[in-house]
Design an enzyme around this catalytic site. Structure first.
Site, mmCIF file in Angstrom:
data_model
loop_
_atom_site.group_PDB
_atom_site.id
_atom_site.type_symbol
_atom_site.label_atom_id
_atom_site.label_comp_id
_atom_site.label_asym_id
_atom_site.label_seq_id
_atom_site.Cartn_x
_atom_site.Cartn_y
_atom_site.Cartn_z
ATOM 1 N N GLU A 52 -10.176 -1.620 13.203
ATOM 2 C CA GLU A 52 -10.811 -2.561 12.194
ATOM 3 C C GLU A 52 -9.716 -3.491 11.738
ATOM 4 O O GLU A 52 -8.646 -3.024 11.358
ATOM 5 C CB GLU A 52 -11.370 -1.444 10.988
ATOM 6 N N ARG A 106 0.936 -1.026 0.035
ATOM 7 C CA ARG A 106 -0.137 0.114 -0.032
ATOM 8 C C ARG A 106 0.861 1.321 -0.016
ATOM 9 O O ARG A 106 1.731 1.501 0.837
ATOM 10 C CB ARG A 106 -0.953 0.060 1.238
ATOM 11 N N HIS A 145 -0.434 1.203 10.518
ATOM 12 C CA HIS A 145 -0.176 1.135 8.686
ATOM 13 C C HIS A 145 1.244 0.662 8.559
ATOM 14 O O HIS A 145 2.011 1.253 9.119
ATOM 15 C CB HIS A 145 -0.447 2.493 8.207
ATOM 16 N N SER A 157 -12.263 -5.765 6.217
ATOM 17 C CA SER A 157 -13.556 -5.482 5.235
ATOM 18 C C SER A 157 -13.725 -6.591 4.502
ATOM 19 O O SER A 157 -13.002 -7.200 3.758
ATOM 20 C CB SER A 157 -12.998 -4.375 4.430
#
Length: 439
Positions: free
Chosen positions: A363, A214, A223, A366
């Site tokens: 989170e 990413r 991250h 997804s």
């Protein structure tokens, strides 16, 4: 003779054994030398009597041996209750130095409290000698093993998809561009397109454990520009509820196994209680979450922000799920489709047929039912301005593709939350972020 893992030595009392490892500590007393040998899981004491003539060469060797050198010990293993370290010791016959530590260590890896994280990462090969850090990756390995085991037990096939791709995947942004001979290529943001190609191919139930890239210039604790993804996709679902249920079962299965083996150790070393979740996982609509957060905790945001969970709302969801359901996990549904990838299926009102899974206020997943109808996919891709970029992907759906769905979990983030580690920098073997490409 082959070296025996130190943790397995108790099966070999009164036998000649061979042990290899790092020299962890040396106590050089007047009449005896105690040498502690460490491998990746345990330690053992080697006892050398100075008064015995046959030990003269070994005594001299140990007197001049730097800590953190590596050795191969051959000797007799004896049970010795007086020895605090596992109640046993090796009486050596020979000691072979297999490598010598040539310089003073850049920091004391046994006490990392005051060592800067960047210094630790610069010398990650030293940092990982810390017992706590070693344990992180042993637990992460077991977690991955049991997640795989659940899927194998449920007739999934493990595949391996390319990480060099010819078109910018998913959103068309946040990808790393690389030179590929005479043209451009990109590092894959996820295996999403290829997972769905597998559905079109009729593989039906697949998963992959692989690197994900990413190009996010983000410096948060959770991250990274490269991380390990655990991705799952399967066909012939009736709705995204099937996807949610399978993920809940997968996590519960893996946590039960980890709890059986490591629950006490996780509490002792990391101070974390591992709670095996109950099925089914609670779920709430996004709009209902914001309503409850305001009514219960006075948390308000502008209407324009309610199309997704803010970072603070995510954190509060941990408390909300505990208060409402006595559960650490929370499934969040009914996101607006325009905030998600074009390949997610939408209902007639434009609501996403998908979810996020939160754990401990973060989170971790997804997931969604995918759009498997060619015409709808083309329309969705055009809305995002991606039709030409994903032309190869759209081909997968021209010749029949079953209804399917899936999800992806970041293993490094999952490990971070499991053990209460402050940053993924410590749960990735070698962290990659906007400012780190080495070692």
């Amino acid at each position: 003779m082959k070296s025996i893992s130190i943790k397995n030595l108790k099966e070999h009392f009164d036998e000649e054994v061979v042990v290899s490892g790092f020299v962890d500590n040396i106590r050089n007393l007047q009449w005896v030398q105690f040498v502690i040998i460490r491998d990746n899981e345990s330690k053992v004491q080697v006892t050398i009597e100075k008064s015995e003539e046959k030990n003269k060469e070994m005594v001299e060797l140990i007197e001049n041996l730097p800590l953190e050198s590596t050795v191969k010990i051959t000797g007799k293993l004896v049970e010795s209750p007086k020895v605090k370290l596992n109640g046993m010791e090796i009486i050596p016959e020979t000691i072979e130095v297999t490598s010598k530590s040539l310089e003073e260590l850049p920091f004391n890896f046994k006490d990392l409290d005051n060592v800067n994280i960047d210094t630790r990462l610069d010398y990650r090969f030293i940092d990982l000698r810390n017992e706590k850090n070693t344990l992180i990756f042993q637990i992460q390995s077991e977690l991955t093993k049991y997640m795989r085991e659940y899927l194998y037990n449920n007739e999934f096939t493990e595949i391996h998809t390319p990480k060099l791709i010819g078109a910018a995947s998913e959103s068309g942004s946040e990808v790393f561009e690389v030179k590929y001979f005479d043209r451009k290529a990109y590092l894959a943001q996820s295996p999403q397109f290829y997972k769905q190609m597998a559905m079109s191919a009729g593989l039906n139930r697949i998963f992959e454990v692989a690197p994900v890239f990413r190009a996010e210039n983000s410096n948060t604790s959770r991250h990274a520009t490269e991380f390990t993804g655990f991705d799952v996709e399967f066909s012939y679902i009736d709705s995204y509820e099937d996807v949610m249920n399978l993920e809940a079962e997968l996590i519960t299965y893996a946590f039960e196994k980890i709890s059986d083996k490591y629950k006490d150790k996780i509490k002792e070393v990391f101070g974390m209680d591992l709670v095996v979740p109950k099925l089914p996982f609670p779920k709430m609509k996004l709009a209902d979450i914001y309503k409850e957060l305001e009514e219960r905790y006075g948390y308000k945001v502008e209407e324009s922000e309610k199309t997704d969970l803010t970072t603070e709302a995510e954190k509060l969801c941990y408390k909300l799920s505990k208060d409402m359901f006595d559960h650490e996990f929370l499934l969040v549904t009914d996101y607006p489709a325009d905030k998600r990838a074009f390949y997610h299926m939408r209902d007639e009102n434009g609501v996403l047929l998908g979810y996020d899974l939160l754990w401990r206020g973060v989170e971790i997943t997804s997931g969604a039912q995918r759009e498997n109808r060619y015409d709808e996919l083309v329309k969705n891709a055009e809305e995002k301005g991606l039709k030409d970029d994903v032309k190869f992907y759209l081909e997968f759906f021209k010749y029949g593709c079953p209804p399917h769905g899936g999800f992806g979990i970041g293993l490094d983030r999952l490990t971070m939350l499991l053990l209460g580690i402050p940053s993924v920098k410590e749960t990735e073997f070698l962290f990659r972020g906007p400012n780190r490409l080495n070692p």
